[in-house]
Motif scaffolding. Structure first.
Motif, PDB file in Angstrom:
ATOM      1  N   SER A  77       0.805  -1.220   0.000  1.00  0.00           N
ATOM      2  CA  SER A  77       0.000   0.000   0.000  1.00  0.00           C
ATOM      3  C   SER A  77       0.840   1.275   0.000  1.00  0.00           C
ATOM      4  O   SER A  77       0.292   2.360   0.115  1.00  0.00           O
ATOM      5  CB  SER A  77      -0.949   0.011   1.200  1.00  0.00           C
ATOM      6  N   ARG A  78       2.164   1.154  -0.148  1.00  0.00           N
ATOM      7  CA  ARG A  78       2.986   2.347  -0.365  1.00  0.00           C
ATOM      8  C   ARG A  78       3.298   2.549  -1.833  1.00  0.00           C
ATOM      9  O   ARG A  78       3.617   3.662  -2.244  1.00  0.00           O
ATOM     10  CB  ARG A  78       4.300   2.224   0.428  1.00  0.00           C
ATOM     11  N   SER A  79       3.221   1.473  -2.632  1.00  0.00           N
ATOM     12  CA  SER A  79       3.683   1.570  -4.017  1.00  0.00           C
ATOM     13  C   SER A  79       2.636   1.097  -5.017  1.00  0.00           C
ATOM     14  O   SER A  79       2.980   0.807  -6.156  1.00  0.00           O
ATOM     15  CB  SER A  79       4.960   0.746  -4.199  1.00  0.00           C
ATOM     16  N   GLY A 194      -2.786   7.642  16.066  1.00  0.00           N
ATOM     17  CA  GLY A 194      -2.433   8.270  14.800  1.00  0.00           C
ATOM     18  C   GLY A 194      -1.204   7.621  14.199  1.00  0.00           C
ATOM     19  O   GLY A 194      -0.411   6.978  14.895  1.00  0.00           O
ATOM     20  N   ARG A 195      -1.064   7.799  12.899  1.00  0.00           N
ATOM     21  CA  ARG A 195       0.099   7.250  12.204  1.00  0.00           C
ATOM     22  C   ARG A 195       0.410   8.131  10.999  1.00  0.00           C
ATOM     23  O   ARG A 195      -0.506   8.634  10.336  1.00  0.00           O
ATOM     24  CB  ARG A 195      -0.177   5.813  11.755  1.00  0.00           C
ATOM     25  N   TRP A 196       1.712   8.302  10.731  1.00  0.00           N
ATOM     26  CA  TRP A 196       2.171   9.106   9.595  1.00  0.00           C
ATOM     27  C   TRP A 196       3.338   8.376   8.942  1.00  0.00           C
ATOM     28  O   TRP A 196       4.340   8.094   9.583  1.00  0.00           O
ATOM     29  CB  TRP A 196       2.587  10.500  10.067  1.00  0.00           C
ATOM     30  N   ASP A 197       3.188   8.043   7.656  1.00  0.00           N
ATOM     31  CA  ASP A 197       4.239   7.391   6.876  1.00  0.00           C
ATOM     32  C   ASP A 197       4.585   8.279   5.686  1.00  0.00           C
ATOM     33  O   ASP A 197       3.684   8.754   4.987  1.00  0.00           O
ATOM     34  CB  ASP A 197       3.748   6.040   6.339  1.00  0.00           C
ATOM     35  N   ARG A 198       5.861   8.478   5.463  1.00  0.00           N
ATOM     36  CA  ARG A 198       6.247   9.246   4.276  1.00  0.00           C
ATOM     37  C   ARG A 198       7.633   8.801   3.816  1.00  0.00           C
ATOM     38  O   ARG A 198       8.446   8.295   4.592  1.00  0.00           O
ATOM     39  CB  ARG A 198       6.245  10.753   4.543  1.00  0.00           C
ATOM     40  N   GLY A 199       7.882   8.971   2.516  1.00  0.00           N
ATOM     41  CA  GLY A 199       9.190   8.608   1.999  1.00  0.00           C
ATOM     42  C   GLY A 199       9.278   8.825   0.501  1.00  0.00           C
ATOM     43  O   GLY A 199       8.278   9.011  -0.186  1.00  0.00           O
ATOM     44  N   LYS A 200      10.495   8.801  -0.001  1.00  0.00           N
ATOM     45  CA  LYS A 200      10.716   9.003  -1.435  1.00  0.00           C
ATOM     46  C   LYS A 200      10.456   7.747  -2.239  1.00  0.00           C
ATOM     47  O   LYS A 200      10.329   7.799  -3.467  1.00  0.00           O
ATOM     48  CB  LYS A 200      12.147   9.474  -1.676  1.00  0.00           C
ATOM     49  N   GLY A 201      10.361   6.582  -1.557  1.00  0.00           N
ATOM     50  CA  GLY A 201      10.039   5.355  -2.256  1.00  0.00           C
ATOM     51  C   GLY A 201      11.193   4.798  -3.071  1.00  0.00           C
ATOM     52  O   GLY A 201      12.327   5.272  -3.010  1.00  0.00           O
ATOM     53  N   GLY A 221       1.375   9.547   3.773  1.00  0.00           N
ATOM     54  CA  GLY A 221       0.029   9.222   4.227  1.00  0.00           C
ATOM     55  C   GLY A 221      -0.104   9.290   5.736  1.00  0.00           C
ATOM     56  O   GLY A 221       0.835   8.989   6.479  1.00  0.00           O
ATOM     57  N   TRP A 222      -1.276   9.694   6.179  1.00  0.00           N
ATOM     58  CA  TRP A 222      -1.561   9.727   7.616  1.00  0.00           C
ATOM     59  C   TRP A 222      -2.965   9.185   7.868  1.00  0.00           C
ATOM     60  O   TRP A 222      -3.825   9.189   6.984  1.00  0.00           O
ATOM     61  CB  TRP A 222      -1.439  11.144   8.183  1.00  0.00           C
ATOM     62  N   SER A 223      -3.161   8.710   9.067  1.00  0.00           N
ATOM     63  CA  SER A 223      -4.496   8.301   9.495  1.00  0.00           C
ATOM     64  C   SER A 223      -4.608   8.547  10.995  1.00  0.00           C
ATOM     65  O   SER A 223      -3.616   8.482  11.723  1.00  0.00           O
ATOM     66  CB  SER A 223      -4.771   6.829   9.172  1.00  0.00           C
ATOM     67  N   ALA A 224      -5.822   8.848  11.430  1.00  0.00           N
ATOM     68  CA  ALA A 224      -6.078   9.094  12.846  1.00  0.00           C
ATOM     69  C   ALA A 224      -7.414   8.476  13.213  1.00  0.00           C
ATOM     70  O   ALA A 224      -8.371   8.546  12.439  1.00  0.00           O
ATOM     71  CB  ALA A 224      -6.089  10.594  13.140  1.00  0.00           C
ATOM     72  N   GLN A 225      -7.464   7.877  14.382  1.00  0.00           N
ATOM     73  CA  GLN A 225      -8.698   7.240  14.833  1.00  0.00           C
ATOM     74  C   GLN A 225      -8.936   7.567  16.299  1.00  0.00           C
ATOM     75  O   GLN A 225      -7.998   7.612  17.101  1.00  0.00           O
ATOM     76  CB  GLN A 225      -8.612   5.719  14.654  1.00  0.00           C
ATOM     77  N   ILE A 226     -10.174   7.795  16.651  1.00  0.00           N
ATOM     78  CA  ILE A 226     -10.569   7.938  18.052  1.00  0.00           C
ATOM     79  C   ILE A 226     -11.734   7.008  18.302  1.00  0.00           C
ATOM     80  O   ILE A 226     -12.650   6.893  17.473  1.00  0.00           O
ATOM     81  CB  ILE A 226     -10.922   9.403  18.408  1.00  0.00           C
ATOM     82  N   ARG A 227     -11.675   6.349  19.432  1.00  0.00           N
ATOM     83  CA  ARG A 227     -12.676   5.327  19.739  1.00  0.00           C
ATOM     84  C   ARG A 227     -13.031   5.398  21.209  1.00  0.00           C
ATOM     85  O   ARG A 227     -12.146   5.411  22.073  1.00  0.00           O
ATOM     86  CB  ARG A 227     -12.123   3.944  19.380  1.00  0.00           C
ATOM     87  N   GLY A 228     -14.321   5.455  21.487  1.00  0.00           N
ATOM     88  CA  GLY A 228     -14.784   5.494  22.854  1.00  0.00           C
ATOM     89  C   GLY A 228     -15.788   4.402  23.125  1.00  0.00           C
ATOM     90  O   GLY A 228     -16.610   4.066  22.262  1.00  0.00           O
ATOM     91  N   VAL A 229     -15.722   3.828  24.311  1.00  0.00           N
ATOM     92  CA  VAL A 229     -16.639   2.768  24.722  1.00  0.00           C
ATOM     93  C   VAL A 229     -17.148   3.100  26.116  1.00  0.00           C
ATOM     94  O   VAL A 229     -16.362   3.443  27.005  1.00  0.00           O
ATOM     95  CB  VAL A 229     -15.951   1.390  24.724  1.00  0.00           C
ATOM     96  N   GLU A 248      -1.153  10.108  -0.230  1.00  0.00           N
ATOM     97  CA  GLU A 248      -0.724  10.609  -1.538  1.00  0.00           C
ATOM     98  C   GLU A 248       0.423   9.746  -2.049  1.00  0.00           C
ATOM     99  O   GLU A 248       1.352   9.437  -1.305  1.00  0.00           O
ATOM    100  CB  GLU A 248      -0.288  12.074  -1.437  1.00  0.00           C
ATOM    101  N   ARG A 249       0.364   9.392  -3.327  1.00  0.00           N
ATOM    102  CA  ARG A 249       1.391   8.521  -3.908  1.00  0.00           C
ATOM    103  C   ARG A 249       1.776   9.003  -5.298  1.00  0.00           C
ATOM    104  O   ARG A 249       0.982   9.646  -5.989  1.00  0.00           O
ATOM    105  CB  ARG A 249       0.878   7.075  -3.994  1.00  0.00           C
ATOM    106  N   THR A 250       2.996   8.651  -5.697  1.00  0.00           N
ATOM    107  CA  THR A 250       3.482   8.905  -7.058  1.00  0.00           C
ATOM    108  C   THR A 250       3.921   7.574  -7.645  1.00  0.00           C
ATOM    109  O   THR A 250       4.634   6.808  -6.997  1.00  0.00           O
ATOM    110  CB  THR A 250       4.663   9.891  -7.058  1.00  0.00           C
ATOM    111  N   LEU A 251       3.506   7.297  -8.883  1.00  0.00           N
ATOM    112  CA  LEU A 251       3.801   6.014  -9.489  1.00  0.00           C
ATOM    113  C   LEU A 251       4.420   6.178 -10.875  1.00  0.00           C
ATOM    114  O   LEU A 251       3.825   6.813 -11.751  1.00  0.00           O
ATOM    115  CB  LEU A 251       2.533   5.166  -9.595  1.00  0.00           C
ATOM    116  N   ARG A 252       5.605   5.713 -11.054  1.00  0.00           N
ATOM    117  CA  ARG A 252       6.321   5.564 -12.324  1.00  0.00           C
ATOM    118  C   ARG A 252       6.905   6.859 -12.861  1.00  0.00           C
ATOM    119  O   ARG A 252       8.065   6.897 -13.232  1.00  0.00           O
ATOM    120  CB  ARG A 252       5.444   4.915 -13.402  1.00  0.00           C
TER     121      ARG A 252
END
Length: 664
Positions: A77-79, A194-201, A221-229, A248-252
């Protein structure tokens, strides 16, 4: 984990007693318990220890521990272009749409327009477990469970109390940051992550084929989640979850950029009293953009600038108290998918706009279901039925020329119908060590809005949409045995025969021209095997699947009759060996093999077999800090992920990560 160990994954009861004997409400944050007959189906569980030790840190690689799981392409899911990240099981692939139902806390995760799964938005460290059931299902949201069901369950406060985080960097300078904070609030809890992944690939294009504007597969790419119970009473708990992400991705090539984004919210009520129930409502807002760059002139030729889509739905399931020998499930669910595409075609020579296109529609599905498990000593019988009322409506395609003058305006007739599906099975515990099982089932999948209305180009091949596509229909059966020869050791073996009638495939019509068509069927027969063993500090988990899958076509599809479906390997296998010499220590290595497969339906473009070696190391430095080392494809195997007439893309090369994990 084999089907015989499924009971170990069930949640705690909703109430307990404190030291004084007073009753204390305990919320779990999970859904209702699995029913007694759940192990009658081919089920494998990936537990939290396995999830947090995935060498790539990606959820799709965690799922690859289940033999038979596959995406449309081998890219991670990065490439990958996100629209190709469909999930399927049992070699029933052939196009980019998911044929497996993926649920996160009971909510379908497939994109309302495309049907892909936003894998980059699902962080393994947020999960308690994944339960994968191979084979069609007729329970909640069963209209999407053609090839099986993948149930992702978020971790609760027991795993995410306090603060935890990771920071890693790899040998290309790419980074991965993640963190979570959980706190108890009265008898409930809240967790934010939360999570943040980035790189030149890396370069997906072979070195010999690179042009001056060839680009690395960059990602951000980033994602964030909050969950309450929270408990509403002794037997009822409320679960609320919000998820937001962007990738966001760049391909080829430089400028060949794509993005996905989404905002999901869900509300769930779980009752664990005499009348157990599970009620869910959700809303999803998704979008996708994509720029196609000419591989000869290296300029944009198509701007898929906007693909807004909305998913709405919910379910209500109730389990009446019908006696200890029976577990009866009754329910209803609803899903609605709205979406449309806005794209601009551009001349590769002049840069002028040549066409503006807009297409979309609405799909709905309303299902009612019933299932009963009946325990007769060592024998458990189960039978279920589902009835779906589906609609495909409001479909349209419009095209204007560069000056805005209408070229084509088409509206498609509304369609609707009723479809019934069934499943049944038995589980016989022949002894404390051996369990025999058998199951038969049918299933349904509506074509996605993408398949119905959106054409696409992966140069030099054009694939046309088809608004006349019919629903896919699965019929299948399986036989299996689960053996526990010794404490901590489990083996599972399943033989299956599944057939998808009216299977949607990308059918070759002419040179570099394909169209989505319903072919007669995709027929898959095979054997799945798994073993898990824990012997003191050492554990071993392995699975393998051998599948004889073939497309069955006549008329326009006669040329592919007897061929293996595109992107479908005959054999896949994987094994993980782990050693935990002391608390918080872990050393593991994973060997995975994917057999040869074909890019296309005519078996002309081969993707060779690939065998990869991954590793994960965690060493505590203090009570709260640990060193983490990860390695992907350590032998630097060449992984061909795409081959269209000799235009080739590669998968991830050797990659080494290092960082720290903090837990407070």
């Amino acid at each position: 984990m084999s089907g015989t160990a499924l009971a170990l994954a069930l949640v705690e009861p909703a109430a307990a007693q404190d030291a004084d004997g007073d009753e204390v409400i305990v919320v779990t944050g999970a859904g209702l318990d699995a029913t007694p007959a759940a192990p009658a189906y081919d089920t494998q569980v990936i537990d939290r220890d396995q999830l947090v030790a995935v060498p790539s840190g990606r959820i799709e690689d965690a799922l690859s521990a289940v033999a038979g799981f596959q995406q449309f392409r081998r890219s991670d899911s990065r490439s990958a272009n996100a629209s190709a990240q469909g999930a399927t099981l049992r070699a029933l692939g052939g196009n980019a749409t998911s044929r497996a139902l993926v649920l996160l806390d009971g909510v379908p995760m497939s994109d309302p327009f495309f049907g892909y799964i936003p894998f980059s938005a699902i962080a393994p460290e947020r999960l308690a477990q994944i339960r994968v059931t191979r084979g069609g299902g007729s329970g909640p949201f069963g209209a999407g469970a053609l090839a099986g069901t993948i149930e992702l369950e978020s971790a609760g406060i027991d795993a995410l109390d306090g603060f935890a985080g990771q920071a890693l960097v790899n040998d290309r300078g790419e980074t991965e940051l993640s963190g979570s904070a959980g706190a108890s609030l009265g008898s409930g809890f809240v967790v934010a992550s939360g999570r943040w992944d980035r790189g030149k690939g890396f370069f997906t294009t072979p070195e010999a084929d690179r042009a001056p504007l060839s680009a690395r597969a960059a990602f951000d790419g980033w994602s964030a989640q909050i969950r309450g119970v929270a408990p509403l009473s002794q037997d009822i708990e409320l679960q609320v979850r919000g998820l937001a992400y962007r990738d966001e991705r760049t391909l080829r090539f430089d400028g060949a950029d794509s993005s996905i984004e989404g905002q999901d919210a869900s509300l769930r009520l779980v009752g664990r009293g005499a009348w157990e129930f599970d009620a869910i409502g959700y809303v999803q807002a998704r979008n996708f953009t994509n720029i196609v760059v000419s591989s000869t002139r290296f300029v944009p030729v198509l701007d898929q600038r906007n693909t807004p889509a909305t998913g709405l739905g919910g379910k209500f399931e109730i389990r009446p108290p019908v006696g200890g020998a029976h577990v009866l499930r009754l329910g209803v669910d609803y899903r609605r998918a709205d979406g449309e595409l806005f794209e601009t075609a551009i001349s590769a020579f002049s840069g002028a706009v040549t066409a503006r296109r807009n297409a979309g529609g609405t799909n709905t599905d309303l299902g009612v279901f019933a299932e009963d498990d009946w325990t007769l000593g060592a024998l458990v019988l189960t039978a279920g039925a589902r009835l779906d009322r589906w609609t495909i409506r409001d479909g349209f395609y419009r095209e204007n020329d560069g000056a805005g003058a209408p070229v084509l305006a088409t509206t498609y007739g509304d369609r609707a119908g009723w479809d019934a599906s069934f499943r049944g099975g038995l589980l016989f515990r022949a002894s404390d060590r051996v369990a025999l099982r058998a199951a038969a089932y049918s299933g349904l999948r509506l074509p996605t809005l993408n398949e119905l209305y959106r054409p696409f180009v992966v140069f030099p091949v054009v694939t046309q949409a088809n608004a006349a596509l019919e629903n896919e229909r699965l019929e299948g059966f399986e036989l299996g045995v689960d053996v526990t020869p010794a404490p901590g050791v489990g083996l599972s073996l399943t033989a299956f025969d599944n057939r998808v009638k009216n299977a949607v495939a990308n059918v070759t019509l002419d040179t570099n021209l394909r169209q989505r068509r319903n072919i007669d069927a995709v027929h898959a027969r095979g054997i799945e095997a798994s073993i898990s063993a824990t012997l003191g500090e050492v554990s071993f988990d392995a699975s393998a699947a051998w599948t004889d899958a073939e497309a069955q076509g006549s008329g326009f599809a006669a040329a592919l009759d007897g061929n293996r479906p595109s992107q479908t390997p005959r054999f896949v296998a994987g094994a993980t060996l782990a050693w935990r010499p002391a608390e918080n220590w872990l050393l593991s290595t994973t060997l995975r093999h994917v057999g040869a497969q074909f890019e296309d339906d005519l078996e002309t473009d081969l993707l060779p077999a690939a065998t990869t070696l991954d590793a994960f190391v965690q060493v505590p430095l203090t009570d709260t800090i640990a060193l983490v080392l990860r390695g992907e494809n350590l032998t630097d195997e060449t992984i061909v992920t795409r081959n269209q007439g000799g235009s080739i893309d590669f998968g991830v090369p050797r990659t080494v990560w290092a960082g720290v994990e903090v837990g407070l």
